[in-house]
Design a protein around this motif. Structure first.
Motif, PDB file in Angstrom:
ATOM      1  N   ILE A 186      16.991  28.929 -13.432  1.00 19.97           N
ATOM      2  CA  ILE A 186      17.739  27.682 -13.611  1.00 19.97           C
ATOM      3  C   ILE A 186      18.433  27.654 -14.972  1.00 19.97           C
ATOM      4  N   SER A 187      17.748  28.146 -15.993  1.00 22.04           N
ATOM      5  CA  SER A 187      18.200  27.931 -17.366  1.00 22.04           C
ATOM      6  C   SER A 187      19.518  28.616 -17.692  1.00 22.04           C
ATOM      7  N   TYR A 188      19.729  29.809 -17.130  1.00 26.06           N
ATOM      8  CA  TYR A 188      20.917  30.562 -17.564  1.00 26.06           C
ATOM      9  C   TYR A 188      22.108  30.424 -16.629  1.00 26.06           C
ATOM     10  N   ILE A 189      21.878  30.037 -15.377  1.00 28.92           N
ATOM     11  CA  ILE A 189      22.953  30.095 -14.385  1.00 28.92           C
ATOM     12  C   ILE A 189      24.129  29.192 -14.747  1.00 28.92           C
ATOM     13  N   GLY A 190      23.824  27.983 -15.259  1.00 31.28           N
ATOM     14  CA  GLY A 190      24.888  27.070 -15.657  1.00 31.28           C
ATOM     15  C   GLY A 190      25.298  27.231 -17.104  1.00 31.28           C
ATOM     16  N   ARG A 191      24.328  27.565 -17.965  1.00 24.92           N
ATOM     17  CA  ARG A 191      24.635  27.694 -19.389  1.00 24.92           C
ATOM     18  C   ARG A 191      25.588  28.852 -19.643  1.00 24.92           C
ATOM     19  N   ASP A 192      25.457  29.927 -18.870  1.00 31.42           N
ATOM     20  CA  ASP A 192      26.372  31.058 -19.054  1.00 31.42           C
ATOM     21  C   ASP A 192      27.808  30.668 -18.725  1.00 31.42           C
ATOM     22  N   ILE A 193      27.979  29.798 -17.724  1.00 35.74           N
ATOM     23  CA  ILE A 193      29.318  29.305 -17.392  1.00 35.74           C
ATOM     24  C   ILE A 193      29.850  28.439 -18.528  1.00 35.74           C
ATOM     25  N   GLU A 194      29.007  27.568 -19.049  1.00 31.74           N
ATOM     26  CA  GLU A 194      29.404  26.680 -20.144  1.00 31.74           C
ATOM     27  C   GLU A 194      29.840  27.490 -21.369  1.00 31.74           C
ATOM     28  N   ASP A 195      29.051  28.504 -21.736  1.00 35.63           N
ATOM     29  CA  ASP A 195      29.398  29.327 -22.889  1.00 35.63           C
ATOM     30  C   ASP A 195      30.680  30.129 -22.640  1.00 35.63           C
ATOM     31  N   ALA A 196      30.812  30.655 -21.431  1.00 41.92           N
ATOM     32  CA  ALA A 196      32.011  31.442 -21.104  1.00 41.92           C
ATOM     33  C   ALA A 196      33.274  30.586 -21.189  1.00 41.92           C
ATOM     34  N   LEU A 197      33.167  29.339 -20.789  1.00 38.02           N
ATOM     35  CA  LEU A 197      34.296  28.417 -20.923  1.00 38.02           C
ATOM     36  C   LEU A 197      34.629  28.166 -22.388  1.00 38.02           C
ATOM     37  N   ALA A 198      33.596  27.920 -23.195  1.00 44.16           N
ATOM     38  CA  ALA A 198      33.811  27.622 -24.610  1.00 44.16           C
ATOM     39  C   ALA A 198      34.447  28.792 -25.343  1.00 44.16           C
ATOM     40  N   ILE A 240      26.915  28.505 -29.106  1.00 42.96           N
ATOM     41  CA  ILE A 240      26.778  29.489 -28.034  1.00 42.96           C
ATOM     42  C   ILE A 240      25.326  29.963 -27.989  1.00 42.96           C
ATOM     43  N   CYS A 241      24.802  30.090 -26.800  1.00 40.10           N
ATOM     44  CA  CYS A 241      23.376  30.333 -26.597  1.00 40.10           C
ATOM     45  C   CYS A 241      22.928  31.695 -27.127  1.00 40.10           C
ATOM     46  N   THR A 242      21.839  31.705 -27.886  1.00 40.16           N
ATOM     47  CA  THR A 242      21.168  32.929 -28.291  1.00 40.16           C
ATOM     48  C   THR A 242      19.873  33.053 -27.496  1.00 40.16           C
ATOM     49  N   ARG A 243      19.170  34.164 -27.683  1.00 39.80           N
ATOM     50  CA  ARG A 243      17.953  34.394 -26.900  1.00 39.80           C
ATOM     51  C   ARG A 243      16.891  33.332 -27.176  1.00 39.80           C
ATOM     52  N   ILE A 244      16.762  32.860 -28.411  1.00 44.29           N
ATOM     53  CA  ILE A 244      15.723  31.873 -28.703  1.00 44.29           C
ATOM     54  C   ILE A 244      16.049  30.526 -28.049  1.00 44.29           C
ATOM     55  N   GLU A 245      17.340  30.176 -27.992  1.00 46.79           N
ATOM     56  CA  GLU A 245      17.712  28.932 -27.305  1.00 46.79           C
ATOM     57  C   GLU A 245      17.395  29.040 -25.821  1.00 46.79           C
ATOM     58  N   HIS A 246      17.691  30.196 -25.246  1.00 42.85           N
ATOM     59  CA  HIS A 246      17.369  30.401 -23.830  1.00 42.85           C
ATOM     60  C   HIS A 246      15.880  30.198 -23.577  1.00 42.85           C
ATOM     61  N   LEU A 302      25.565  31.747  -4.888  1.00 39.86           N
ATOM     62  CA  LEU A 302      27.019  31.757  -5.073  1.00 39.86           C
ATOM     63  C   LEU A 302      27.386  31.703  -6.552  1.00 39.86           C
ATOM     64  N   LEU A 303      26.670  30.859  -7.313  1.00 38.06           N
ATOM     65  CA  LEU A 303      26.909  30.809  -8.755  1.00 38.06           C
ATOM     66  C   LEU A 303      26.612  32.160  -9.403  1.00 38.06           C
ATOM     67  N   GLY A 304      25.514  32.792  -8.978  1.00 38.61           N
ATOM     68  CA  GLY A 304      25.163  34.095  -9.524  1.00 38.61           C
ATOM     69  C   GLY A 304      26.224  35.143  -9.260  1.00 38.61           C
ATOM     70  N   GLU A 305      26.790  35.143  -8.050  1.00 36.52           N
ATOM     71  CA  GLU A 305      27.851  36.096  -7.708  1.00 36.52           C
ATOM     72  C   GLU A 305      29.105  35.848  -8.542  1.00 36.52           C
ATOM     73  N   PHE A 306      29.412  34.569  -8.755  1.00 38.91           N
ATOM     74  CA  PHE A 306      30.569  34.214  -9.584  1.00 38.91           C
ATOM     75  C   PHE A 306      30.350  34.700 -11.016  1.00 38.91           C
ATOM     76  N   ASN A 307      29.173  34.434 -11.568  1.00 37.80           N
ATOM     77  CA  ASN A 307      28.890  34.852 -12.948  1.00 37.80           C
ATOM     78  C   ASN A 307      28.959  36.364 -13.102  1.00 37.80           C
ATOM     79  N   LEU A 308      28.431  37.074 -12.122  1.00 34.43           N
ATOM     80  CA  LEU A 308      28.450  38.536 -12.181  1.00 34.43           C
ATOM     81  C   LEU A 308      29.885  39.055 -12.216  1.00 34.43           C
ATOM     82  N   LYS A 309      30.725  38.485 -11.383  1.00 35.23           N
ATOM     83  CA  LYS A 309      32.108  38.943 -11.267  1.00 35.23           C
ATOM     84  C   LYS A 309      32.940  38.577 -12.493  1.00 35.23           C
ATOM     85  N   HIS A 310      32.832  37.349 -12.952  1.00 32.85           N
ATOM     86  CA  HIS A 310      33.760  36.848 -13.963  1.00 32.85           C
ATOM     87  C   HIS A 310      33.197  36.809 -15.389  1.00 32.85           C
TER      88      HIS A 310
END
Length: 400
Positions: free
Chosen positions: A213-225, A69-75, A284-292
């Motif tokens: 770019i870096s966090y928009i998809g990674r946050d979804i990936e981590d949230a799924l995991a 799961i992503c930490t600040r240094i990985e980001h 749209l991805l940003g709105e989804f991440n904010l909500k969920h």
């Protein structure tokens, strides 16, 4: 074939080169040093204590048990990778891009953006000033981070203007498309709002987009995991962005699509930008991440705990202000809370105006005779804490 931005990159023939490579004070030179000014900045940043602490600071999810799961240094390293790929494709200065990218979150507080919001609220009340991590990153490299020179004197990082500018101007939460650098090398401490001014260089603009770019998809990936996102959430996401990305939505596909689209769409006339369709997709991805994700009850419950910790640590340290007797109060508190107060006392002794180290060339930045200056020192100290250290200090406070 000439790359799109090669003639306006921040390189020695650029009209901005002199301003971009300017430093606050002269920097000692080694003979036969093969590094460019920006490469030297990169080395200084990765050797700083603030950079090391990023591995124990929250990105989105606090203290994950999984190593994946992503930490600040990985980001930060993800931003560097993405920004370097973009700059190479466009013909920009990749050494400048790398230096901005690895340093852009040095001033981030513990516990992610929740910690930042709490410190901002405290700062507004006790000093009347905003706390925002972009400006704190600049403050850290200009005043707090110290390295020994060849005479074993401790000096600040003394980074180039272009890198310092990139740190305070990087705000990845800003959603503006078509970025063009500003013309003037302004005093960076006159900037008052995150994302209020565009960077001084195109390289800074690239890092700003790479952060997004870096966090928009990674946050979804981590949230799924972590089980934060459900199957129902993912069906909603597919319906929301399926026309842009199809039904295979993962971090690799998202990053690849965004990098390629930005490299195709950007040019000196349009600026650093995504196509309109892809920019809509990101929103749209940003709105989804904010909500969920960011407003998910599991996340918000943890954030209540973070706020309690930060406020209690601040109050305990700040209540020691007693004018000329402050240092005596701090010394007395070390007997009760040795972990927190001994470390704070030692840290503060580097920067206060009452005691100076003969080998410390950094100018005094906190005047302990003023309550607001003492508050700034406490806020700066807390902002530099790792998540783990903040928890250890809080546990010491509540233990008997």
């Amino acid at each position: 074939m000439e790359k799109k931005f090669s003639l306006i990159a921040t390189i020695p023939i650029s009209e901005k080169w002199e301003a971009a490579t300017a430093r606050i004070s002269p920097i000692y030179q080694r003979e036969n040093d093969p590094r460019s000014p920006f490469a030297r900045d990169y080395t200084r940043i990765i050797h700083s204590t603030g950079f090391r602490r990023l591995k124990h600071k929250t990105q989105v999810f606090f203290s994950p048990q999984s190593d994946h799961i992503c930490t600040r240094i990985e980001h930060v390293l993800h931003v560097e990778s993405i920004a370097t790929a973009i700059s190479a494709s466009l013909g920009l200065n990749s050494e400048l891009v790398r230096s901005i990218a690895v340093g852009h979150d040095l001033g981030h507080s513990p516990f992610g953006h929740k910690g930042e919001r709490v410190l901002n609220d405290i700062s507004l009340k006790v000093t009347g000033e905003k706390f925002w991590h972009e400006k704190n990153s600049l403050f850290c490299v200009d005043y707090l981070e110290l390295l020994e020179d060849d005479q074993r004197h401790r000096q600040t990082l003394n980074l180039t203007y272009a890198v310092r500018d990139g740190l305070i101007s990087h705000c990845g939460e800003a959603t503006k498309n078509h970025l063009h650098p500003r013309a003037d090398a302004v005093d960076l401490y006159t900037l008052t709002t995150p994302g209020g001014e565009e960077p001084f260089t195109y390289e800074g603009c690239v890092v700003k987009m790479a952060d997004r770019i870096s966090y928009i998809g990674r946050d979804i990936e981590d949230a799924l995991a972590l089980g934060v996102l459900t199957d129902e959430n993912m069906r909603e996401l597919t319906e929301l962005v399926g026309e842009y990305a199809g039904d295979r939505i993962n971090n690799t596909i998202i990053i690849n699509h965004l990098i390629n689209d930005l490299c195709r769409s950007s040019d000196p006339d349009a600026g650093i930008c995504f196509s309109d369709l892809t920019n809509e997709f990101i929103c749209l991805l940003g709105e989804f991440n904010l909500k969920h994700i960011y407003r998910n009850p599991r996340v918000s419950r943890a954030e209540k705990f973070f706020e309690i910790m930060i406020r209690e640590i601040f109050k305990l340290l700040f209540d020691c202000f007693d004018g000329e007797h402050t240092l005596q109060r701090l010394d007395e508190m070390q007997k009760i809370y040795p972990k927190l107060f001994a470390a704070f006392y030692n840290w503060l002794s580097t920067y206060w105006t009452l005691v100076r180290d003969a080998k410390q060339l950094n100018p005094a930045i906190f005047d302990l005779s003023y309550e607001a200056d003492y508050a700034r020192a406490v806020i700066s100290y807390i902002a530099g804490m790792s998540d783990r250290y903040a928890i250890e200090c809080f546990n010491e406070i509540i233990s008997f």
